[in-house]
Write a protein that holds these residues in place. Structure first.
Motif, PDB file in Angstrom:
ATOM      1  N   TYR A  53       0.795  -1.228   0.000  1.00  0.00           N
ATOM      2  CA  TYR A  53       0.000   0.000   0.000  1.00  0.00           C
ATOM      3  C   TYR A  53       0.828   1.280   0.000  1.00  0.00           C
ATOM      4  CZ  TYR A  53      -4.251  -2.702   0.988  1.00  0.00           C
ATOM      5  OH  TYR A  53      -5.310  -3.564   0.911  1.00  0.00           O
ATOM      6  N   LEU A  54       1.848   1.343   0.824  1.00  0.00           N
ATOM      7  CA  LEU A  54       2.608   2.582   0.976  1.00  0.00           C
ATOM      8  C   LEU A  54       3.848   2.622   0.088  1.00  0.00           C
ATOM      9  CD1 LEU A  54       2.327   3.094   4.837  1.00  0.00           C
ATOM     10  CD2 LEU A  54       0.819   3.928   3.016  1.00  0.00           C
ATOM     11  N   ASP A 216      -7.151  -6.234  11.591  1.00  0.00           N
ATOM     12  CA  ASP A 216      -7.079  -5.001  10.791  1.00  0.00           C
ATOM     13  C   ASP A 216      -5.906  -5.041   9.816  1.00  0.00           C
ATOM     14  OD1 ASP A 216      -8.277  -2.561  10.152  1.00  0.00           O
ATOM     15  OD2 ASP A 216      -6.954  -1.415  11.468  1.00  0.00           O
ATOM     16  N   ALA A 217      -5.706  -6.194   9.189  1.00  0.00           N
ATOM     17  CA  ALA A 217      -4.563  -6.374   8.287  1.00  0.00           C
ATOM     18  C   ALA A 217      -4.525  -5.326   7.179  1.00  0.00           C
ATOM     19  CB  ALA A 217      -4.597  -7.780   7.687  1.00  0.00           C
ATOM     20  N   HIS A 218      -5.689  -4.992   6.616  1.00  0.00           N
ATOM     21  CA  HIS A 218      -5.731  -4.034   5.510  1.00  0.00           C
ATOM     22  C   HIS A 218      -5.952  -2.598   5.977  1.00  0.00           C
ATOM     23  CE1 HIS A 218      -5.714  -6.822   2.040  1.00  0.00           C
ATOM     24  NE2 HIS A 218      -6.290  -7.659   2.884  1.00  0.00           N
ATOM     25  N   GLY A 219      -6.224  -2.405   7.280  1.00  0.00           N
ATOM     26  CA  GLY A 219      -6.471  -1.058   7.786  1.00  0.00           C
ATOM     27  C   GLY A 219      -5.252  -0.394   8.383  1.00  0.00           C
ATOM     28  N   PHE A 220      -4.369  -1.201   8.970  1.00  0.00           N
ATOM     29  CA  PHE A 220      -3.157  -0.662   9.579  1.00  0.00           C
ATOM     30  C   PHE A 220      -2.288  -0.006   8.517  1.00  0.00           C
ATOM     31  CE2 PHE A 220       1.319  -1.344  10.886  1.00  0.00           C
ATOM     32  CZ  PHE A 220       1.319  -0.618  12.067  1.00  0.00           C
ATOM     33  N   THR A 246      -0.944  -7.367  10.407  1.00  0.00           N
ATOM     34  CA  THR A 246       0.220  -8.034   9.825  1.00  0.00           C
ATOM     35  C   THR A 246       1.154  -6.990   9.229  1.00  0.00           C
ATOM     36  OG1 THR A 246       0.940  -9.533   8.064  1.00  0.00           O
ATOM     37  CG2 THR A 246      -1.118  -8.382   7.704  1.00  0.00           C
ATOM     38  N   PHE A 247       2.417  -7.347   9.082  1.00  0.00           N
ATOM     39  CA  PHE A 247       3.383  -6.479   8.404  1.00  0.00           C
ATOM     40  C   PHE A 247       3.372  -6.699   6.891  1.00  0.00           C
ATOM     41  CE2 PHE A 247       5.820  -7.271  12.545  1.00  0.00           C
ATOM     42  CZ  PHE A 247       5.226  -6.188  13.169  1.00  0.00           C
ATOM     43  N   ALA A 248       2.561  -7.634   6.415  1.00  0.00           N
ATOM     44  CA  ALA A 248       2.616  -8.052   5.012  1.00  0.00           C
ATOM     45  C   ALA A 248       1.859  -7.130   4.076  1.00  0.00           C
ATOM     46  CB  ALA A 248       2.068  -9.474   4.869  1.00  0.00           C
ATOM     47  N   LYS A 249       1.155  -6.138   4.598  1.00  0.00           N
ATOM     48  CA  LYS A 249       0.365  -5.246   3.743  1.00  0.00           C
ATOM     49  C   LYS A 249       1.045  -3.879   3.641  1.00  0.00           C
ATOM     50  CE  LYS A 249      -2.949  -8.373   3.301  1.00  0.00           C
ATOM     51  NZ  LYS A 249      -2.439  -9.519   4.078  1.00  0.00           N
ATOM     52  N   SER A 250       0.730  -2.969   4.531  1.00  0.00           N
ATOM     53  CA  SER A 250       1.292  -1.617   4.445  1.00  0.00           C
ATOM     54  C   SER A 250       2.801  -1.589   4.632  1.00  0.00           C
ATOM     55  CB  SER A 250       0.643  -0.709   5.494  1.00  0.00           C
ATOM     56  OG  SER A 250      -0.692  -0.454   5.176  1.00  0.00           O
ATOM     57  N   MET A 251       3.347  -2.502   5.425  1.00  0.00           N
ATOM     58  CA  MET A 251       4.775  -2.474   5.697  1.00  0.00           C
ATOM     59  C   MET A 251       5.590  -3.338   4.748  1.00  0.00           C
ATOM     60  SD  MET A 251       4.684  -2.033   9.852  1.00  0.00           S
ATOM     61  CE  MET A 251       6.362  -2.518  10.139  1.00  0.00           C
ATOM     62  N   ALA A 252       4.921  -4.062   3.843  1.00  0.00           N
ATOM     63  CA  ALA A 252       5.619  -4.834   2.804  1.00  0.00           C
ATOM     64  C   ALA A 252       6.736  -5.690   3.393  1.00  0.00           C
ATOM     65  CB  ALA A 252       6.173  -3.886   1.732  1.00  0.00           C
ATOM     66  N   SER A 253       6.392  -6.440   4.420  1.00  0.00           N
ATOM     67  CA  SER A 253       7.389  -7.247   5.125  1.00  0.00           C
ATOM     68  C   SER A 253       6.752  -8.574   5.511  1.00  0.00           C
ATOM     69  CB  SER A 253       7.899  -6.474   6.354  1.00  0.00           C
ATOM     70  OG  SER A 253       8.899  -7.199   7.029  1.00  0.00           O
ATOM     71  N   ILE A 254       7.239  -9.155   6.592  1.00  0.00           N
ATOM     72  CA  ILE A 254       6.707 -10.419   7.097  1.00  0.00           C
ATOM     73  C   ILE A 254       6.596 -10.306   8.613  1.00  0.00           C
ATOM     74  CG2 ILE A 254       8.878 -11.641   7.519  1.00  0.00           C
ATOM     75  CD1 ILE A 254       5.854 -13.128   5.684  1.00  0.00           C
ATOM     76  N   GLY A 255       5.644 -11.041   9.178  1.00  0.00           N
ATOM     77  CA  GLY A 255       5.405 -10.979  10.608  1.00  0.00           C
ATOM     78  C   GLY A 255       4.088 -10.281  10.896  1.00  0.00           C
ATOM     79  N   LYS A 291      12.336   0.207  10.810  1.00  0.00           N
ATOM     80  CA  LYS A 291      12.483   1.260   9.800  1.00  0.00           C
ATOM     81  C   LYS A 291      11.164   1.504   9.079  1.00  0.00           C
ATOM     82  CE  LYS A 291      14.658   4.266   7.318  1.00  0.00           C
ATOM     83  NZ  LYS A 291      15.171   5.516   7.927  1.00  0.00           N
ATOM     84  N   ARG A 292      10.456   0.443   8.730  1.00  0.00           N
ATOM     85  CA  ARG A 292       9.176   0.592   8.035  1.00  0.00           C
ATOM     86  C   ARG A 292       8.157   1.330   8.906  1.00  0.00           C
ATOM     87  NH1 ARG A 292      11.667  -3.806   6.019  1.00  0.00           N
ATOM     88  NH2 ARG A 292      11.196  -4.490   3.882  1.00  0.00           N
ATOM     89  N   LEU A 293       8.135   1.015  10.192  1.00  0.00           N
ATOM     90  CA  LEU A 293       7.198   1.696  11.089  1.00  0.00           C
ATOM     91  C   LEU A 293       7.533   3.176  11.198  1.00  0.00           C
ATOM     92  CD1 LEU A 293       4.850   1.547  13.067  1.00  0.00           C
ATOM     93  CD2 LEU A 293       6.473   0.912  14.863  1.00  0.00           C
ATOM     94  N   GLU A 294       8.824   3.490  11.268  1.00  0.00           N
ATOM     95  CA  GLU A 294       9.256   4.893  11.289  1.00  0.00           C
ATOM     96  C   GLU A 294       8.757   5.626  10.038  1.00  0.00           C
ATOM     97  OE1 GLU A 294      13.342   7.203  10.218  1.00  0.00           O
ATOM     98  OE2 GLU A 294      13.540   5.448  11.521  1.00  0.00           O
TER      99      GLU A 294
END
Length: 415
Positions: A53-54, A216-220, A246-255, A291-294
């Motif tokens: 998303y981002l 809220d996987a798609h809302g976060f 999840t980190f797999a949507k907006s943060m483009a990661s895993i976990g 870093k992604r959260l920042e």
């Protein structure tokens, strides 16, 4: 009967298509640098099928953070499950920052989203407890409920009258068994793009005694003023007892993570079998997610995302397309047609128009419907939007004109 022979004989709803050009319709390969333009079957396509998303997946700062962390730590550290030998100050730092961001007292890191939801449900509920869940809940919720040996009730999607009726049944039963009641819904429903009626669900706490778990996987990262999610968007984050994403949507990661009051999060730390008996998240993943959260909190990517979302959704509606009741970046385009037409439409949109998006058919949606599922990202451009709307207008005209009924590769797909 041989076990494997039985599996082969019964197959699965999606498995029956496994011989129909696997690698094209099922398990397709998108190759190259992650972004709006990727390679598919030897050609470049405009890609609307990534949960990015981002636009962080290929951001230079993110790539550098991932690379530096991998160089510093490798992929092995820390070894072991966190409860035994796999805990670090970085894991705890990420938990603190996530809890603070979503407005909760505490947070627990999870290795995977799907596995995490299943394990949360398993840990929270016992045979005396009753669960009430939205009819359109994600498969991870349904699989978690398969582990629940107590009673469960389903309510009609976002229908508060239906939920109230099921809560009356659940509360009566819980009083008999001495258990509690858990309501499960989603912040953003990943297929339709509709928001869960969270404020209305929470309002029912005035009448019923239950706890609320929200996926809220798609809302976060996409919803709310700061990106803290659908609860923030709707002004009811405090009423969510267990907030998951999840980190797999907006943060483009895993976990993934689950957040809530300190007592329930501490209980989950010592109760979730998926975490107790699994290796800790590797340090490069943890530092990369910091870093992604920042960047999620401080970059203008969310505003860029919504510029694309608004242009895409308004353009589709202005051209007569049915996009349902989405209020979020998830953009479904609903068409009418058979399985055969869906297959030929897919081939046409990819081969002639060089556009790749997910095509959703039965059994995910009812027979006779075709859904083109578009995931906009901050990395897309307004030119991408215009190109897509132009292509969709031509495809819809062909579909309405019966041009996708001809024999072709997709004709092998059963109706």
């Amino acid at each position: 009967m041989d076990l494997f022979a039985k599996c082969d004989a019964k197959n699965t709803p999606l498995g029956k298509y496994s011989d129909v050009d696997e690698g094209y319709y099922m398990f397709p390969k998108l190759e190259g640098e992650i972004g709006p333009r990727m390679n598919f079957q030897g050609r470049q396509v405009l890609n609307w099928s990534l949960n990015n998303y981002l636009g962080l997946a290929n951001d230079p700062e993110v790539r550098k953070a991932d690379a530096d962390a991998t160089a510093n730590w490798g992929l092995a550290y820390p070894m072991g499950a966190r409860i035994m030998s796999g805990n670090t100050t970085k894991h705890e730092q990420l938990e603190r920052e996530l809890a603070d961001f979503v407005g909760k007292e505490d947070c627990f890191l999870l290795n995977f989203g799907y596995q995490g939801v299943v394990s949360i449900i398993d840990a929270v509920l016992d045979r005396r407890d009753v669960v009430v869940y939205d009819a359109e809940s994600h498969a991870c919720i349904l699989d978690g409920l398969r582990l629940h040996i107590g009673k469960r009730f389903v309510y009609t999607h976002n229908d508060m009258e239906s939920l109230e009726k099921q809560l009356e049944r659940a509360e009566r039963l819980a009083k008999e068994t001495g258990g509690g009641v858990l309501v499960i819904t989603e912040g953003v429903f990943g297929m339709s793009g509709a928001m869960g009626a969270l404020a209305e669900v929470i309002k029912l706490k005035e009448k019923f005694d239950f706890r609320l778990f929200v996926d809220d996987a798609h809302g976060f990262g996409t919803m709310g003023k700061t990106g803290a999610g659908t609860g923030e968007q709707l002004g009811c984050q405090d009423g969510i007892d267990l907030y998951f994403s999840t980190f797999a949507k907006s943060m483009a990661s895993i976990g993934a993570f689950v957040a809530g009051d300190h007592k329930i999060v501490k209980y989950l730390r010592y109760s979730m079998r998926s975490q107790i008996f699994a290796k800790s998240l590797p340090m490069p993943i943890v530092e990369g997610n910091l870093k992604r959260l920042e960047m999620l909190k401080n970059s203008p990517a969310k505003d860029k995302l919504w510029t694309i979302v608004n242009a895409l959704q308004s353009g589709l509606k202005e051209n007569g397309f049915n996009i349902g009741n989405t209020e979020t970046p998830v953009t479904p385009v609903f068409l009418s047609g058979t399985m055969t037409e869906a297959g030929n439409l897919t081939q046409d949109i990819r081969e002639r128009f060089n556009i790749f998006c997910s095509i959703v058919i039965y059994p995910v949606i009812p027979k006779g419907q075709i859904m083109l599922r578009i995931i906009p990202t901050a990395a897309h451009t307004l030119d991408d939007v215009n190109e897509t709307i132009s292509a969709f207008k031509q495809i819809k005209a062909k579909l309405d004109g019966g041009e996708y009924k001809f024999d072709g590769i997709a004709e092998q797909m059963p109706d």
